[in-house]
Design a protein around this motif. Structure first.
Motif, PDB file in Angstrom:
ATOM      1  N   GLN A   1      59.116 -16.504  -2.393  1.00 45.54           N
ATOM      2  CA  GLN A   1      58.268 -17.312  -1.497  1.00 45.54           C
ATOM      3  C   GLN A   1      56.784 -17.105  -1.832  1.00 45.54           C
ATOM      4  O   GLN A   1      55.992 -18.033  -1.805  1.00 45.54           O
ATOM      5  CB  GLN A   1      58.529 -16.948  -0.035  1.00 45.54           C
ATOM      6  CG  GLN A   1      59.858 -17.480   0.479  1.00 45.54           C
ATOM      7  CD  GLN A   1      60.136 -17.034   1.903  1.00 45.54           C
ATOM      8  OE1 GLN A   1      59.832 -15.904   2.283  1.00 45.54           O
ATOM      9  NE2 GLN A   1      60.717 -17.930   2.687  1.00 45.54           N
TER      10      GLN A   1
ATOM     11  N   THR B   1      55.926 -19.199  -4.645  1.00 46.56           N
ATOM     12  CA  THR B   1      55.778 -20.607  -4.231  1.00 46.56           C
ATOM     13  C   THR B   1      54.378 -20.840  -3.653  1.00 46.56           C
ATOM     14  O   THR B   1      53.717 -21.825  -3.973  1.00 46.56           O
ATOM     15  CB  THR B   1      56.836 -20.960  -3.146  1.00 46.56           C
ATOM     16  OG1 THR B   1      58.115 -20.636  -3.659  1.00 46.56           O
ATOM     17  CG2 THR B   1      56.774 -22.423  -2.753  1.00 46.56           C
TER      18      THR B   1
ATOM     19  N   ASP C   1      61.780 -21.009   4.455  1.00 44.41           N
ATOM     20  CA  ASP C   1      61.225 -21.919   3.457  1.00 44.41           C
ATOM     21  C   ASP C   1      60.604 -23.145   4.131  1.00 44.41           C
ATOM     22  O   ASP C   1      59.593 -23.671   3.671  1.00 44.41           O
ATOM     23  CB  ASP C   1      62.309 -22.353   2.460  1.00 44.41           C
ATOM     24  CG  ASP C   1      62.674 -21.195   1.529  1.00 44.41           C
ATOM     25  OD1 ASP C   1      61.892 -20.206   1.484  1.00 44.41           O
ATOM     26  OD2 ASP C   1      63.729 -21.275   0.871  1.00 44.41           O
ATOM     27  N   ASP C   2      61.203 -23.562   5.257  1.00 45.53           N
ATOM     28  CA  ASP C   2      60.649 -24.724   5.975  1.00 45.53           C
ATOM     29  C   ASP C   2      59.258 -24.410   6.524  1.00 45.53           C
ATOM     30  O   ASP C   2      58.345 -25.235   6.413  1.00 45.53           O
ATOM     31  CB  ASP C   2      61.561 -25.124   7.148  1.00 45.53           C
ATOM     32  CG  ASP C   2      62.815 -25.807   6.652  1.00 45.53           C
ATOM     33  OD1 ASP C   2      62.830 -26.177   5.457  1.00 45.53           O
ATOM     34  OD2 ASP C   2      63.765 -25.952   7.449  1.00 45.53           O
TER      35      ASP C   2
ATOM     36  N   GLU D   1      56.844 -24.549   3.639  1.00 49.22           N
ATOM     37  CA  GLU D   1      56.515 -25.919   3.212  1.00 49.22           C
ATOM     38  C   GLU D   1      55.517 -26.552   4.169  1.00 49.22           C
ATOM     39  O   GLU D   1      54.552 -27.190   3.762  1.00 49.22           O
ATOM     40  CB  GLU D   1      57.801 -26.782   3.176  1.00 49.22           C
ATOM     41  CG  GLU D   1      58.647 -26.577   1.940  1.00 49.22           C
ATOM     42  CD  GLU D   1      57.861 -26.801   0.652  1.00 49.22           C
ATOM     43  OE1 GLU D   1      57.120 -27.787   0.569  1.00 49.22           O
ATOM     44  OE2 GLU D   1      57.978 -25.955  -0.264  1.00 49.22           O
TER      45      GLU D   1
END
Ligand SMILES: Nc1ncnc2c1ncn2[C@@H]1O[C@H](COP(=O)(O)OP(=O)(O)OP(=O)(O)O)[C@@H](O)[C@H]1O
Length: 343
Positions: free
Chosen positions: A208, A211, A244-245, A248
């Motif tokens: 993460q 990312t 992850d949501d 994002e």
């Protein structure tokens, strides 16, 4: 999940910097004469936004003060303090000599006061120095043997173009410390260090963090902002770790928050330019200057306006589309995935 929110704030100075050791060493070496009562050359820190220039300047000076506590440090953000008066005032304030100074105090008196405050050396960090409108302030500081300036700006060429000959020749010598954008691995390491201090163990995974680093395209301020926003979102949902949501969703969140703060910090004339561009959607420089002049009482020169626009491009508020002829300005799309960030 958040155990220490301070660590994710923008003005947090880490006790250890991750990477940037060469830059820290070069700046420390430049300032070393202060340890033997000599005057160092001016130091310049150049590079795009969010690459750690301010952080490294503050960190290096904090380290230097550990060795030599007598050295005093004054921090001036020239975006806010853009006149000779305001710079001198802020430096005096930084060394506790601003008592009884009023708006009406003559600038020469401020200079006199500063020249008398020579019992110990003063390092003045001039952040965003390319935003300075009265570069006479630099000339003043250079004249004082006990004052050592550290100048931070995006680009050398534009900074020197804004100087008059007197200032240019005095600041010609000086150490240049150049900062490049962080790569994904470097930024991920910076974020991992912050996450370790700010969040509970296991709150975010290494992948993460990569990312986030990737989405921030080399800008540590954006990366830390995304991490902060994702952690808050997850905490509000009562989760023990960042999903992850949440991550994002946090990417545009963080960009919007940073942009809002930058817009709030714009000075009046920059704000007018920004508003004209917002109203127009997309506009050519000629029309932009014309509309700006209609809206203000005492317009700045075209050269100053160009400088403002360049700065707003650097800060990702607006973008310049097309080449010289036919160039237009428009707002940057907040939801843009990035990857095309301007240098
Ligand atoms: N090498 C690093 N180690 C730890 N934290 C870092 C490092 N580089 C940057 N940061 C953090 O990233 C954020 C942005 O850095 P900083 O404000 O120093 O960037 P900058 O290059 O001065 O940007 P700007 O030109 O926009 O002012 C800060 O919170 C800073 O503490």
């Amino acid at each position: 999940m958040i155990v220490d929110g301070r660590v994710l704030r923008e003005d947090f100075v880490p006790s250890e910097v991750v990477h940037r050791h060469d830059e820290v060493n070069l700046l420390s070496e430049t300032l070393e004469p202060l340890l033997s009562d000599d005057r160092p050359d001016p130091a310049f820190l150049f590079g795009p936004t969010g690459v750690g220039k301010t952080c490294i300047a503050r960190y290096t000076l904090a380290q230097l003060r550990e060795q030599e506590p007598a050295v005093r440090v004054a921090y001036v953000n020239c975006w806010q303090e853009y006149t000779r008066f305001r710079v001198l005032y802020r430096v005096l304030e930084g060394v506790d000599r601003a008592v009884d100074v009023h708006r009406s105090t003559p600038k020469d008196e401020l200079f006199e006061r500063l020249s008398r405050a020579d019992d110990e050396p003063i390092v003045v960090i001039l952040d965003e120095v390319d935003q300075l409108e009265e570069t006479a302030a630099l000339y003043d500081l250079h004249r004082l043997g006990h004052v050592s300036p550290v100048l931070i700006a995006n680009r050398e060429e534009e900074l020197f173009a804004s100087f008059d000959d007197r200032v240019r020749s005095r600041f010609h010598a000086g150490t240049r410390v150049r900062f490049d954008r962080y790569g994904t691995d470097e930024l991920a390491a910076i974020l991992a260090e912050r996450a370790e201090k700010a969040l509970e163990p296991g709150a975010v995974t290494d992948s993460q963090l990569r990312t986030v680093a990737d989405a921030a395209s080399g800008d540590a301020r954006v990366g830390i902002g995304v991490l902060r926003s994702a952690a808050r979102r997850a905490e509000q949902q009562g989760l023990a770790s960042i999903t992850d949501d949440a991550l994002e969703a946090a990417i545009p969140d963080a960009r919007t928050a940073i942009r809002r703060k930058t817009v709030e910090g714009l000075i009046e004339h920059q704000r007018v330019l920004y508003d004209v561009i917002t109203d127009a959607g997309e506009i050519e420089p000629g029309d932009l200057y014309e509309e700006y002049e209609r809206r203000v009482d005492e317009p700045k020169t075209n050269r100053t306006l160009r400088n403002y626009l360049t700065k707003m491009v650097h800060y990702d508020l607006i973008e310049a589309v097309g080449k010289r002829r036919g160039r237009t300005y428009r707002l940057v799309d907040a939801d843009r995935g990035d990857g095309e960030k301007n240098e």
